[in-house]
Enzyme design. Structure first.
Site, PDB file in Angstrom:
ATOM      1  CG  ASP A 117      -2.258   4.379  -1.493  1.00 17.39           C
ATOM      2  OD1 ASP A 117      -3.051   4.352  -2.451  1.00 17.39           O
ATOM      3  OD2 ASP A 117      -2.260   3.510  -0.602  1.00 17.39           O
ATOM      4  CB  SER A 163      -5.694   5.652   7.224  1.00 17.35           C
ATOM      5  OG  SER A 163      -6.638   4.660   6.867  1.00 17.35           O
ATOM      6  CE  LYS A 192      -7.213   1.755   2.421  1.00 18.09           C
ATOM      7  NZ  LYS A 192      -7.377   0.451   3.065  1.00 18.09           N
ATOM      8  CB  SER A 237      -0.972  -0.026   1.175  1.00 20.74           C
ATOM      9  OG  SER A 237      -1.898   1.041   1.088  1.00 20.74           O
ATOM     10  CG  HIS A 238       0.357   3.711   3.399  1.00 21.84           C
ATOM     11  ND1 HIS A 238      -0.441   2.609   3.589  1.00 21.84           N
ATOM     12  CD2 HIS A 238       0.813   4.070   4.619  1.00 21.84           C
ATOM     13  CE1 HIS A 238      -0.461   2.318   4.884  1.00 21.84           C
ATOM     14  NE2 HIS A 238       0.288   3.178   5.526  1.00 21.84           N
ATOM     15  CG  ASP A 273      -2.706  -0.276  -2.577  1.00 21.47           C
ATOM     16  OD1 ASP A 273      -2.671   0.871  -2.081  1.00 21.47           O
ATOM     17  OD2 ASP A 273      -3.372  -1.209  -2.075  1.00 21.47           O
ATOM     18  CG  ASP A 282      -5.751   1.263  -0.873  1.00 24.93           C
ATOM     19  OD1 ASP A 282      -4.858   2.126  -0.736  1.00 24.93           O
ATOM     20  OD2 ASP A 282      -5.768   0.195  -0.222  1.00 24.93           O
ATOM     21  NE  ARG A 283      -3.578   3.661   2.896  1.00 18.38           N
ATOM     22  CZ  ARG A 283      -3.563   3.567   4.217  1.00 18.38           C
ATOM     23  NH1 ARG A 283      -3.615   4.664   4.955  1.00 18.38           N
ATOM     24  NH2 ARG A 283      -3.483   2.403   4.819  1.00 18.38           N
TER      25      ARG A 283
END
Length: 542
Positions: free
Chosen positions: A276, A364, A375, A112-113, A278, A280-281
């Site tokens: 981010d 987040s 997300k 992720s991030h 991947d 999702d954010r």
């Protein structure tokens, strides 16, 4: 041909909030990735003849582990593996493919991030057939399997060409390499009024999207520049790189500081956003104003009806417990239920599947809806653009209108990263031991009204998740939440969430730091953060 390889368990493969995340060099140990993937396959029921989705965010080691996963999928009886071209699939795009192609599930290779590179982080998580992260019942069984595994099976096939679209069948497995962007872009076009957004942009509306050299670059370029007509160069840092260009692909004010400075400048665009590692954010910034993720969730829920997919209203809102209560007031005004869950998108999946909620969000920087079970950073950006296209107001004006109606939840998260695990555990233990005695005590000018360790009772399946974060609630409606994050790869990350509510007739124009200063001091007093962590201040404030 298939080989059976003897192996021994690794004791550190317990999945966290979003799968297994470790340093790259940990995953490069012989048998490490294979053990975990085999343990996933051993827990999956009905895999014979099934379809598996495989993709990742393009970080270092992505391609190698995808090839391993393909060979192991062939040996474990899967009939088809759907892989994103170049090994690329954003997390929300992978969720969309799982759902639309009827896959049994998918391996999402991402941390992720977290930063990427040979000395940085890698991760694997399994998403189930609804497209969402595996529930705790699955991850508990998965962890138990990792502790007893003694063999894995793997095909001897040569590497698959991941860069050429099409199908290849080897050892009974059909590997289908797909365009990772088109299906997702079409999904977005079905949700939002692209014509209205195109008109907005054609009228001189300027935006800037920082893809942070992560997975959303190709998605944002296709949607924002090609389909919506934003100027070339609107997407910056758009080429996905294995090390994210040496940067930390976390869309917050620390790591996306160039975007922040651009949006605070004299000739700032009208709208800025970032995503981010991947995809999702999301980070949302208007000209001269940063929108907190908690406020963004509330604004999106309050205005979702302006987008075609949500024109008939929303069924409900879900937020993670540490997320501010701004969305609660929107739910009350809309007369829809509000669900408070632990951190982790998997807890939203049951509510979405049951039709109880439509919009979900976490502080987040994660927001999404029932279109997938993850997300979705670009979804949030596009819903914001749809709202702006209809309302024709600047972001700052939309926020001012929102606070004038609902009041303002001043909110911040303080992250203490990479602290000694023993110290972090001692801090949480000390707080838990005092939960009974804290109510009624005063800290400065604040009086504690309640204190608990959040437990979630899932109304859809009856499951219970305990020890999800310590909450200290004050008589004036303020609160402090302490929680250890499950997304790091070394040491512990202590997260302290600080919130104060100001009613609509109060002072809505304070600086967040000033509004929260008494609560920041109270957090140190009640938890002795410096004593337990050795830190004088947080590493990141968002």
């Amino acid at each position: 041909m298939t080989s059976t390889v003897e192996t021994k368990p690794f004791t550190d493969q317990k999945p966290g909030t979003s799968g297994l995340r470790k340093k790259v060099r940990v995953f490069q140990q012989p048998h490490y990735a294979e053990n975990f993937i085999q343990s996933v396959f051993d827990v999956v029921e009905g895999k014979d003849g099934a379809t598996l989705v495989i993709g990742g965010d393009g970080r270092y080691l992505n391609r190698e582990v995808i090839q391993t996963a393909i060979r192991m999928a062939a040996a474990n009886g899967f009939a088809r593996a759907i892989v994103g071209q170049g090994g690329i699939l954003s997390t929300p795009a992978a969720s969309n493919v799982i759902r639309t192609r009827g896959a049994i599930g998918g391996l999402v290779l991402s941390a992720s991030h977290n930063p990427g590179g040979p000395d940085e982080d890698f991760g694997i998580k399994y998403n189930v057939s609804n497209g969402g992260p595996a529930p705790e019942s699955f991850t508990d069984a998965l962890y138990a399997r990792t502790l007893e595994i003694d063999r894995y099976v793997i095909s001897d096939m040569t590497d698959i060409d991941l860069d050429t679209l099409g199908e290849t069948t080897v050892d009974g497995l059909t590997v289908e390499v797909i365009d990772p962007v088109t299906a997702y872009a079409e999904c977005m076009e079905g949700l939002f009024d692209f014509a209205a957004i195109r008109d907005l942009i054609a009228g001189g509306f300027r935006l800037s999207f920082d893809a942070m050299h992560a997975v959303t670059g190709p998605y944002a370029t296709e949607i924002l520049e090609r389909r919506l007509g934003a100027a070339p160069g609107t997407v910056v840092n758009g080429a996905p790189l294995p090390d994210f260009g040496g940067h930390h692909p976390d869309p917050n004010l620390v790591h996306a500081h160039e975007l922040y400075e651009r949006m605070m400048g004299d000739d700032a665009p009208d709208f800025g956003a970032a995503s981010d590692g991947d995809g999702d954010r999301n980070l949302i910034i208007g000209r001269g104003i940063f929108v907190t993720p908690s406020d963004s969730l509330a604004v999106l829920a309050a205005n979702a009806h302006l987008a075609p997919a949500y024109k008939d209203g929303i069924a409900g809102i879900a937020r993670s417990m540490p997320t501010s209560a701004a969305a609660d007031r929107v739910a009350q005004a809309l007369d829809v239920p509000l669900y408070e869950t632990p951190t982790g998108w998997k807890f939203f999946g049951n509510l979405l599947d049951a039709g109880l909620v439509t919009i979900c969000g976490e502080e987040s920087a994660g927001t999404g809806s029932n279109h997938v079970r993850e997300k979705d950073g670009l979804w949030a950006v596009l819903l914001w653009l749809n709202i702006l296209a209809v309302r024709r107001q600047p972001v700052a004006e939309i926020m001012a209108d929102h606070w004038a109606r609902y009041g303002r939840n001043y909110y911040a998260r303080h992250d203490y990263e990479g602290v000694e695990q023993a110290g972090a555990d001692a801090l949480m233990t000390s707080l838990r031991e005092r939960l009974v005695t804290l109510p009624g005590t005063t800290i400065g000018d604040l009086t504690v009204s309640e204190a608990d360790d959040f437990a979630y009772h899932d109304s859809t399946d009856g499951s219970v998740s305990r020890k999800q974060g310590i909450r200290i609630l004050f008589a004036d409606g303020s609160r402090i939440v302490f929680r250890l994050s499950g997304t790091g790869t070394q040491g512990a990350t202590l997260r302290v969430y600080i919130e104060r509510y100001e009613p609509a007739d109060g002072d809505l124009a304070q600086q967040t730091g000033d509004a929260l200063a008494p609560l920041v001091a109270a957090a140190e007093t009640v938890a002795s953060i410096k004593q337990h962590t050795g830190r004088n201040e947080p590493d990141v404030v968002t």
